[in-house]
Design an enzyme around this catalytic site. Structure first.
Site, PDB file in Angstrom:
ATOM      1  N   CYS A 177      38.094  78.742  14.684  1.00  0.00           N
ATOM      2  CA  CYS A 177      39.470  79.241  14.590  1.00  0.00           C
ATOM      3  C   CYS A 177      40.325  78.637  15.709  1.00  0.00           C
ATOM      4  CB  CYS A 177      39.419  80.765  14.744  1.00  0.00           C
ATOM      5  SG  CYS A 177      41.010  81.563  14.847  1.00  0.00           S
ATOM      6  N   HIS A 184      33.748  87.843  -6.659  1.00  0.00           N
ATOM      7  CA  HIS A 184      32.990  87.257  -5.539  1.00  0.00           C
ATOM      8  C   HIS A 184      33.860  86.379  -4.647  1.00  0.00           C
ATOM      9  CE1 HIS A 184      29.066  87.749  -8.088  1.00  0.00           C
ATOM     10  NE2 HIS A 184      29.510  88.888  -7.600  1.00  0.00           N
ATOM     11  N   GLY A 191      28.674  82.852 -20.058  1.00  0.00           N
ATOM     12  CA  GLY A 191      28.110  81.927 -19.074  1.00  0.00           C
ATOM     13  C   GLY A 191      27.584  82.591 -17.827  1.00  0.00           C
ATOM     14  N   THR A 192      26.958  83.778 -18.008  1.00  0.00           N
ATOM     15  CA  THR A 192      26.345  84.394 -16.834  1.00  0.00           C
ATOM     16  C   THR A 192      24.925  84.824 -17.153  1.00  0.00           C
ATOM     17  OG1 THR A 192      26.514  86.130 -15.144  1.00  0.00           O
ATOM     18  CG2 THR A 192      27.317  86.707 -17.347  1.00  0.00           C
TER      19      THR A 192
HETATM   20  C1  BV8 Z   1      26.266  94.337  -3.180  1.00  0.00           C
HETATM   21  C2  BV8 Z   1      28.370  83.998  -3.319  1.00  0.00           C
HETATM   22  C3  BV8 Z   1      26.173  96.412  -2.065  1.00  0.00           C
HETATM   23  C4  BV8 Z   1      29.596  83.275  -3.629  1.00  0.00           C
HETATM   24  C5  BV8 Z   1      27.065  85.293  -4.865  1.00  0.00           C
HETATM   25  C6  BV8 Z   1      17.723  93.982  -3.588  1.00  0.00           C
HETATM   26  C7  BV8 Z   1      17.964  93.708  -2.249  1.00  0.00           C
HETATM   27  C8  BV8 Z   1      19.246  93.427  -1.771  1.00  0.00           C
HETATM   28  C9  BV8 Z   1      20.333  93.411  -2.629  1.00  0.00           C
HETATM   29  C10 BV8 Z   1      20.054  93.688  -3.948  1.00  0.00           C
HETATM   30  C11 BV8 Z   1      18.802  93.979  -4.437  1.00  0.00           C
HETATM   31  N1  BV8 Z   1      18.902  94.190  -5.778  1.00  0.00           N
HETATM   32  C12 BV8 Z   1      20.183  94.044  -6.152  1.00  0.00           C
HETATM   33  C13 BV8 Z   1      20.881  93.764  -5.046  1.00  0.00           C
HETATM   34  C14 BV8 Z   1      22.279  93.540  -4.976  1.00  0.00           C
HETATM   35  C15 BV8 Z   1      22.553  92.032  -4.968  1.00  0.00           C
HETATM   36  C16 BV8 Z   1      21.972  91.391  -6.216  1.00  0.00           C
HETATM   37  O1  BV8 Z   1      22.486  91.588  -7.286  1.00  0.00           O
HETATM   38  N2  BV8 Z   1      20.888  90.619  -6.060  1.00  0.00           N
HETATM   39  C17 BV8 Z   1      20.251  90.034  -7.245  1.00  0.00           C
HETATM   40  C18 BV8 Z   1      20.121  88.538  -7.087  1.00  0.00           C
HETATM   41  C19 BV8 Z   1      18.901  90.723  -7.416  1.00  0.00           C
HETATM   42  N3  BV8 Z   1      23.983  92.007  -5.018  1.00  0.00           N
HETATM   43  C20 BV8 Z   1      24.650  91.957  -3.862  1.00  0.00           C
HETATM   44  O2  BV8 Z   1      24.163  91.804  -2.762  1.00  0.00           O
HETATM   45  C21 BV8 Z   1      26.169  92.109  -4.030  1.00  0.00           C
HETATM   46  N4  BV8 Z   1      26.628  93.059  -3.069  1.00  0.00           N
HETATM   47  O3  BV8 Z   1      25.607  94.775  -4.086  1.00  0.00           O
HETATM   48  O4  BV8 Z   1      26.713  95.115  -2.133  1.00  0.00           O
HETATM   49  C22 BV8 Z   1      24.867  96.257  -1.357  1.00  0.00           C
HETATM   50  C23 BV8 Z   1      24.893  96.033   0.013  1.00  0.00           C
HETATM   51  C24 BV8 Z   1      23.659  95.929   0.679  1.00  0.00           C
HETATM   52  C25 BV8 Z   1      22.443  95.979  -0.031  1.00  0.00           C
HETATM   53  C26 BV8 Z   1      22.461  96.171  -1.427  1.00  0.00           C
HETATM   54  C27 BV8 Z   1      23.665  96.291  -2.101  1.00  0.00           C
HETATM   55  C28 BV8 Z   1      26.856  90.781  -3.748  1.00  0.00           C
HETATM   56  C29 BV8 Z   1      26.658  89.886  -4.953  1.00  0.00           C
HETATM   57  C30 BV8 Z   1      27.454  88.584  -4.752  1.00  0.00           C
HETATM   58  C31 BV8 Z   1      26.519  87.559  -4.197  1.00  0.00           C
HETATM   59  N5  BV8 Z   1      27.221  86.298  -4.060  1.00  0.00           N
HETATM   60  N6  BV8 Z   1      27.589  84.124  -4.545  1.00  0.00           N
HETATM   61  C32 BV8 Z   1      29.178  81.882  -3.994  1.00  0.00           C
HETATM   62  O5  BV8 Z   1      28.685  81.169  -3.107  1.00  0.00           O
HETATM   63  O6  BV8 Z   1      29.342  81.558  -5.174  1.00  0.00           O
HETATM   64  S1  BV8 Z   1      26.185  85.500  -6.286  1.00  0.00           S
HETATM   65  C33 BV8 Z   1      26.074  84.091  -7.219  1.00  0.00           C
HETATM   66  O7  BV8 Z   1      25.475  84.499  -8.452  1.00  0.00           O
HETATM   67  C34 BV8 Z   1      27.423  83.497  -7.621  1.00  0.00           C
HETATM   68  O8  BV8 Z   1      28.530  84.192  -7.108  1.00  0.00           O
HETATM   69  C35 BV8 Z   1      27.425  83.626  -9.128  1.00  0.00           C
HETATM   70  O9  BV8 Z   1      28.678  83.875  -9.589  1.00  0.00           O
HETATM   71  C36 BV8 Z   1      26.537  84.798  -9.321  1.00  0.00           C
HETATM   72  C37 BV8 Z   1      26.008  85.031 -10.697  1.00  0.00           C
HETATM   73  O10 BV8 Z   1      25.415  83.831 -11.165  1.00  0.00           O
HETATM   74  P1  BV8 Z   1      25.952  83.278 -12.584  1.00  0.00           P
HETATM   75  O11 BV8 Z   1      27.422  83.102 -12.489  1.00  0.00           O
HETATM   76  O12 BV8 Z   1      25.437  84.155 -13.671  1.00  0.00           O
HETATM   77  O13 BV8 Z   1      25.304  81.836 -12.630  1.00  0.00           O
HETATM   78  P2  BV8 Z   1      23.807  81.478 -13.053  1.00  0.00           P
HETATM   79  O14 BV8 Z   1      23.570  80.058 -12.657  1.00  0.00           O
HETATM   80  O15 BV8 Z   1      22.878  82.552 -12.596  1.00  0.00           O
HETATM   81  O16 BV8 Z   1      23.826  81.557 -14.662  1.00  0.00           O
HETATM   82  C38 BV8 Z   1      24.574  80.611 -15.405  1.00  0.00           C
HETATM   83  C39 BV8 Z   1      24.464  81.029 -16.852  1.00  0.00           C
HETATM   84  O17 BV8 Z   1      25.277  80.173 -17.632  1.00  0.00           O
HETATM   85  C40 BV8 Z   1      23.046  80.917 -17.389  1.00  0.00           C
HETATM   86  O18 BV8 Z   1      22.735  82.091 -18.130  1.00  0.00           O
HETATM   87  C41 BV8 Z   1      23.115  79.695 -18.315  1.00  0.00           C
HETATM   88  O19 BV8 Z   1      22.258  79.858 -19.447  1.00  0.00           O
HETATM   89  C42 BV8 Z   1      24.557  79.750 -18.764  1.00  0.00           C
HETATM   90  N7  BV8 Z   1      25.151  78.454 -19.153  1.00  0.00           N
HETATM   91  C43 BV8 Z   1      24.898  77.223 -18.613  1.00  0.00           C
HETATM   92  N8  BV8 Z   1      25.688  76.300 -19.229  1.00  0.00           N
HETATM   93  C44 BV8 Z   1      26.457  76.982 -20.132  1.00  0.00           C
HETATM   94  C45 BV8 Z   1      26.114  78.349 -20.096  1.00  0.00           C
HETATM   95  N9  BV8 Z   1      26.695  79.276 -20.877  1.00  0.00           N
HETATM   96  C46 BV8 Z   1      27.640  78.846 -21.736  1.00  0.00           C
HETATM   97  N10 BV8 Z   1      28.029  77.559 -21.829  1.00  0.00           N
HETATM   98  C47 BV8 Z   1      27.460  76.604 -21.060  1.00  0.00           C
HETATM   99  N11 BV8 Z   1      27.859  75.307 -21.176  1.00  0.00           N
HETATM  100 ZN    ZN Z   2      40.098  83.701  15.107  1.00  0.00          ZN
END
Ligand code: BV8
Ligand code: ZN
Length: 260
Positions: free
Chosen positions: A153, A121, A193-194
């Site tokens: 820019c 990402h 952690g995801t």
């Molecule tokens: C794509 C930006 C092709 C950077 C992020 C319906 C409509 C439209 C799109 C979609 C759809 N269905 C699916 C999609 C595709 C969409 C998607 O997946 N949506 C989901 C939400 C349904 N994906 C996309 O759009 C991707 N592109 O597919 O392109 C396309 C094109 C057009 C249309 C369709 C498809 C792009 C995905 C990237 C999005 N950008 N962020 C930023 O600002 O960071 S995503 C965001 O979520 C972050 O990047 C992050 O990395 C990511 C995942 O989250 P996690 O890392 O898992 O974090 P989260 O808080 O959720 O979980 C933390 C976990 O840790 C928990 O489980 C918790 O229990 C655990 N935890 C906590 N503490 C601890 C621990 N574990 C261990 N130890 C601890 N101490």
């Molecule tokens: Zn420029």
């Protein structure tokens, strides 16, 4: 190992593994003080992802989105890698074919010393102009940005955006290619952690599983794909990972001694 939250099976497979793939999410950085996205109090409890992490939101509100990333960049640069990040550096040094795939944009894996890092990402240390693509790397001595106007820019006046993948945007093709090639050849996959709700990143452990890898997740609660994995290790990654890596490397050592 008695009392450990992970199985002997996982320890043995990691000890024997020639090829390992790891997927990390925001949870591995939680113990470095960086809020996750979807946990209660996570950074998206205030804003919804749709509000900020997409191009439309950025174009409609560039200074709000730039401000959000400026704040996240500051928090990430002040954070330190934790024992979870460090345990993966130790593991990488022992496994001949090791790929660390991260969804995180906080740069902590590289700062911890991980070498083969695939950033699915992007990385908030990098920014670029949306019109002419001029890149704006993190400058330490960056002058205090003008907090009112959106940063533009110097060359063409275009808006500057973080080099991260927003919803609806394609992931870097080379990162995707590398990630799924590694998943297909791995004998062990750790998903750490995801919440595994974002695709295509959440497909990495599933692809590894389909290709016969032993897949374990390390999380404080089961993720959305837990039922499709071999094992869920409940615990904080900063605590569990060093124990797991220690146990695996000890088992590897005794295997090597028996073999010699
Ligand atoms: C794509 C930006 C092709 C950077 C992020 C319906 C409509 C439209 C799109 C979609 C759809 N269905 C699916 C999609 C595709 C969409 C998607 O997946 N949506 C989901 C939400 C349904 N994906 C996309 O759009 C991707 N592109 O597919 O392109 C396309 C094109 C057009 C249309 C369709 C498809 C792009 C995905 C990237 C999005 N950008 N962020 C930023 O600002 O960071 S995503 C965001 O979520 C972050 O990047 C992050 O990395 C990511 C995942 O989250 P996690 O890392 O898992 O974090 P989260 O808080 O959720 O979980 C933390 C976990 O840790 C928990 O489980 C918790 O229990 C655990 N935890 C906590 N503490 C601890 C621990 N574990 C261990 N130890 C601890 N101490
Ligand atoms: Zn420029």
């Amino acid at each position: 190992m008695q009392g450990e939250p992970f199985s002997d099976e996982l320890t043995k497979r990691l000890a024997r593994a020639r090829s390992v793939v790891v997927l990390t999410g925001a949870g591995i950085s939680a113990e470095s003080g960086i809020a996750t996205f979807r946990d209660a109090g996570g950074i998206w409890s205030k804003f919804r992802p749709e509000e900020l992490a997409n191009v439309e939101a950025f174009l409609a509100n560039p200074d709000l989105v730039q401000g959000w990333y400026r704040e996240r960049k500051r928090i990430a640069s002040e954070a330190q890698p934790n024992p979870g990040h460090e345990a993966l550096v130790t593991l990488e040094a022992e496994i001949e074919d090791f790929t660390l795939i991260t969804q995180n944009v906080d740069n902590l894996h590289r700062r911890a010393g991980s070498r083969n890092v695939v950033e699915l990402h992007g990385n908030i240390a990098r920014s670029y102009c949306i019109d002419c693509n001029a890149s704006y790397e993190e400058q330490g001595e960056q002058s205090e940005p003008d907090l009112n106007a959106a940063a533009r820019c110097e060359d063409c006046g275009g808006l500057i955006r973080p080099d991260v993948v927003w919803f609806g945007e394609l992931l870097p093709a080379d990162a995707i290619e590398q990630a799924f090639q590694a998943a297909r050849r791995a004998s062990v996959c750790l998903s750490i952690g995801t919440s595994a709700v974002v695709y295509p990143a959440a497909d990495v452990p599933l692809a590894a599983r389909t290709n016969g890898a032993y897949v374990a997740e390390i999380n404080v609660e089961p993720s959305a794909i837990a039922a499709m994995l071999n094992e869920t290790v409940l615990g904080r990654s900063g605590k569990v990972l060093p124990c797991l890596v220690d146990a695996a490397l000890q088992a590897r050592q005794s295997m090597n001694q028996q073999a010699s």
